[in-house]
Design a protein around this motif. Structure first.
Motif, PDB file in Angstrom:
ATOM      1  N   LEU A  98       6.881  -2.839   3.692  1.00 23.25           N
ATOM      2  CA  LEU A  98       7.468  -1.949   4.700  1.00 23.25           C
ATOM      3  C   LEU A  98       6.677  -1.993   6.002  1.00 23.25           C
ATOM      4  O   LEU A  98       7.261  -1.977   7.089  1.00 23.25           O
ATOM      5  CB  LEU A  98       7.558  -0.519   4.174  1.00 23.25           C
ATOM      6  CG  LEU A  98       8.533  -0.311   3.010  1.00 23.25           C
ATOM      7  CD1 LEU A  98       8.413   1.113   2.465  1.00 23.25           C
ATOM      8  CD2 LEU A  98       9.955  -0.596   3.436  1.00 23.25           C
ATOM      9  N   GLN A  99       5.365  -2.066   5.907  1.00 22.70           N
ATOM     10  CA  GLN A  99       4.549  -2.164   7.114  1.00 22.70           C
ATOM     11  C   GLN A  99       4.836  -3.470   7.848  1.00 22.70           C
ATOM     12  O   GLN A  99       4.913  -3.499   9.079  1.00 22.70           O
ATOM     13  CB  GLN A  99       3.060  -2.061   6.765  1.00 22.70           C
ATOM     14  CG  GLN A  99       2.627  -0.664   6.394  1.00 22.70           C
ATOM     15  CD  GLN A  99       1.184  -0.610   5.931  1.00 22.70           C
ATOM     16  OE1 GLN A  99       0.620  -1.603   5.467  1.00 22.70           O
ATOM     17  NE2 GLN A  99       0.583   0.570   6.051  1.00 22.70           N
ATOM     18  N   LEU A 122       7.601   7.210  -8.404  1.00 19.61           N
ATOM     19  CA  LEU A 122       7.933   7.081  -6.981  1.00 19.61           C
ATOM     20  C   LEU A 122       6.696   6.716  -6.173  1.00 19.61           C
ATOM     21  O   LEU A 122       6.749   5.849  -5.293  1.00 19.61           O
ATOM     22  CB  LEU A 122       8.558   8.377  -6.457  1.00 19.61           C
ATOM     23  CG  LEU A 122       8.916   8.409  -4.982  1.00 19.61           C
ATOM     24  CD1 LEU A 122       9.966   7.347  -4.671  1.00 19.61           C
ATOM     25  CD2 LEU A 122       9.419   9.786  -4.588  1.00 19.61           C
ATOM     26  N   GLU A 123       5.568   7.354  -6.465  1.00 11.96           N
ATOM     27  CA  GLU A 123       4.325   7.046  -5.765  1.00 11.96           C
ATOM     28  C   GLU A 123       3.890   5.598  -6.016  1.00 11.96           C
ATOM     29  O   GLU A 123       3.432   4.910  -5.099  1.00 11.96           O
ATOM     30  CB  GLU A 123       3.230   8.027  -6.174  1.00 11.96           C
ATOM     31  CG  GLU A 123       3.419   9.421  -5.616  1.00 11.96           C
ATOM     32  CD  GLU A 123       2.418  10.437  -6.164  1.00 11.96           C
ATOM     33  OE1 GLU A 123       1.747  10.141  -7.183  1.00 11.96           O
ATOM     34  OE2 GLU A 123       2.324  11.525  -5.575  1.00 11.96           O
ATOM     35  N   ARG A 124       4.032   5.128  -7.267  1.00  5.32           N
ATOM     36  CA  ARG A 124       3.682   3.732  -7.570  1.00  5.32           C
ATOM     37  C   ARG A 124       4.584   2.770  -6.804  1.00  5.32           C
ATOM     38  O   ARG A 124       4.114   1.794  -6.222  1.00  5.32           O
ATOM     39  CB  ARG A 124       3.804   3.480  -9.081  1.00  5.32           C
ATOM     40  CG  ARG A 124       2.599   3.911  -9.888  1.00  5.32           C
ATOM     41  CD  ARG A 124       2.656   3.325 -11.300  1.00  5.32           C
ATOM     42  NE  ARG A 124       3.918   3.601 -11.998  1.00  5.32           N
ATOM     43  CZ  ARG A 124       4.166   4.700 -12.711  1.00  5.32           C
ATOM     44  NH1 ARG A 124       3.244   5.646 -12.812  1.00  5.32           N
ATOM     45  NH2 ARG A 124       5.326   4.848 -13.320  1.00  5.32           N
ATOM     46  N   THR A 125       5.873   3.066  -6.823  1.00 10.92           N
ATOM     47  CA  THR A 125       6.827   2.197  -6.125  1.00 10.92           C
ATOM     48  C   THR A 125       6.530   2.174  -4.633  1.00 10.92           C
ATOM     49  O   THR A 125       6.532   1.115  -3.998  1.00 10.92           O
ATOM     50  CB  THR A 125       8.269   2.684  -6.376  1.00 10.92           C
ATOM     51  OG1 THR A 125       8.506   2.700  -7.775  1.00 10.92           O
ATOM     52  CG2 THR A 125       9.275   1.788  -5.691  1.00 10.92           C
ATOM     53  N   THR A 126       6.261   3.346  -4.072  1.00 11.51           N
ATOM     54  CA  THR A 126       5.941   3.438  -2.642  1.00 11.51           C
ATOM     55  C   THR A 126       4.677   2.645  -2.333  1.00 11.51           C
ATOM     56  O   THR A 126       4.619   1.920  -1.339  1.00 11.51           O
ATOM     57  CB  THR A 126       5.770   4.913  -2.224  1.00 11.51           C
ATOM     58  OG1 THR A 126       6.949   5.623  -2.555  1.00 11.51           O
ATOM     59  CG2 THR A 126       5.497   5.034  -0.738  1.00 11.51           C
ATOM     60  N   ALA A 127       3.674   2.753  -3.190  1.00 12.19           N
ATOM     61  CA  ALA A 127       2.427   2.026  -2.974  1.00 12.19           C
ATOM     62  C   ALA A 127       2.665   0.513  -3.059  1.00 12.19           C
ATOM     63  O   ALA A 127       2.074  -0.255  -2.292  1.00 12.19           O
ATOM     64  CB  ALA A 127       1.382   2.459  -3.993  1.00 12.19           C
ATOM     65  N   GLU A 128       3.528   0.092  -3.978  1.00 13.24           N
ATOM     66  CA  GLU A 128       3.809  -1.338  -4.122  1.00 13.24           C
ATOM     67  C   GLU A 128       4.522  -1.906  -2.894  1.00 13.24           C
ATOM     68  O   GLU A 128       4.260  -3.026  -2.468  1.00 13.24           O
ATOM     69  CB  GLU A 128       4.681  -1.576  -5.356  1.00 13.24           C
ATOM     70  CG  GLU A 128       3.958  -1.369  -6.673  1.00 13.24           C
ATOM     71  CD  GLU A 128       4.902  -1.460  -7.868  1.00 13.24           C
ATOM     72  OE1 GLU A 128       6.048  -1.939  -7.697  1.00 13.24           O
ATOM     73  OE2 GLU A 128       4.496  -1.050  -8.959  1.00 13.24           O
ATOM     74  N   PHE A 129       5.433  -1.127  -2.351  1.00 14.38           N
ATOM     75  CA  PHE A 129       6.244  -1.624  -1.239  1.00 14.38           C
ATOM     76  C   PHE A 129       5.663  -1.300   0.131  1.00 14.38           C
ATOM     77  O   PHE A 129       6.192  -1.749   1.148  1.00 14.38           O
ATOM     78  CB  PHE A 129       7.679  -1.083  -1.332  1.00 14.38           C
ATOM     79  CG  PHE A 129       8.475  -1.730  -2.423  1.00 14.38           C
ATOM     80  CD1 PHE A 129       8.897  -3.039  -2.288  1.00 14.38           C
ATOM     81  CD2 PHE A 129       8.772  -1.037  -3.583  1.00 14.38           C
ATOM     82  CE1 PHE A 129       9.628  -3.649  -3.288  1.00 14.38           C
ATOM     83  CE2 PHE A 129       9.502  -1.641  -4.589  1.00 14.38           C
ATOM     84  CZ  PHE A 129       9.926  -2.948  -4.460  1.00 14.38           C
ATOM     85  N   ARG A 130       4.590  -0.557   0.195  1.00 16.14           N
ATOM     86  CA  ARG A 130       3.988  -0.190   1.482  1.00 16.14           C
ATOM     87  C   ARG A 130       3.654  -1.403   2.341  1.00 16.14           C
ATOM     88  O   ARG A 130       4.021  -1.441   3.511  1.00 16.14           O
ATOM     89  CB  ARG A 130       2.764   0.696   1.277  1.00 16.14           C
ATOM     90  CG  ARG A 130       2.145   1.196   2.569  1.00 16.14           C
ATOM     91  CD  ARG A 130       0.996   2.142   2.296  1.00 16.14           C
ATOM     92  NE  ARG A 130       1.391   3.143   1.327  1.00 16.14           N
ATOM     93  CZ  ARG A 130       1.738   4.394   1.614  1.00 16.14           C
ATOM     94  NH1 ARG A 130       1.710   4.795   2.848  1.00 16.14           N
ATOM     95  NH2 ARG A 130       2.083   5.231   0.674  1.00 16.14           N
TER      96      ARG A 130
END
Length: 74
Positions: free
Chosen positions: A22-23, A11-19
């Motif tokens: 998303l921004q 989840l952390e990797r996915t969040t980092a990839e899509f940050r």
């Protein structure tokens, strides 16, 4: 089945990839919101201006009718 730690890491990797994406979406939504608010203000001003123009035209029409009535031979 992955452990809870593995799922959290994924989840952390996915969040980092899509940050960044998303921004960017958040930035663009902010821009659209600002443009929409500006457009609403402009539309309200145009509506008010159109109302005033219609009122002035109505007065001019009334004055012209009066003038034409006075110019008609009796």
């Amino acid at each position: 089945m992955p452990s809870q730690e593995e799922r959290i890491e994924a989840l952390e990797r996915t969040t980092a990839e899509f940050r960044p994406v998303l921004q960017n979406v958040a930035y663009e939504l902010t821009m659209v919101k600002g443009l929409t608010i500006d457009q609403i203000g402009l539309t309200q001003n145009l509506n008010q201006d159109m109302k005033e123009v219609k009122e002035r035209l109505t007065k001019i029409e009334e004055q012209l009718e009066t003038i034409l009535t006075l110019l008609k031979p009796s």
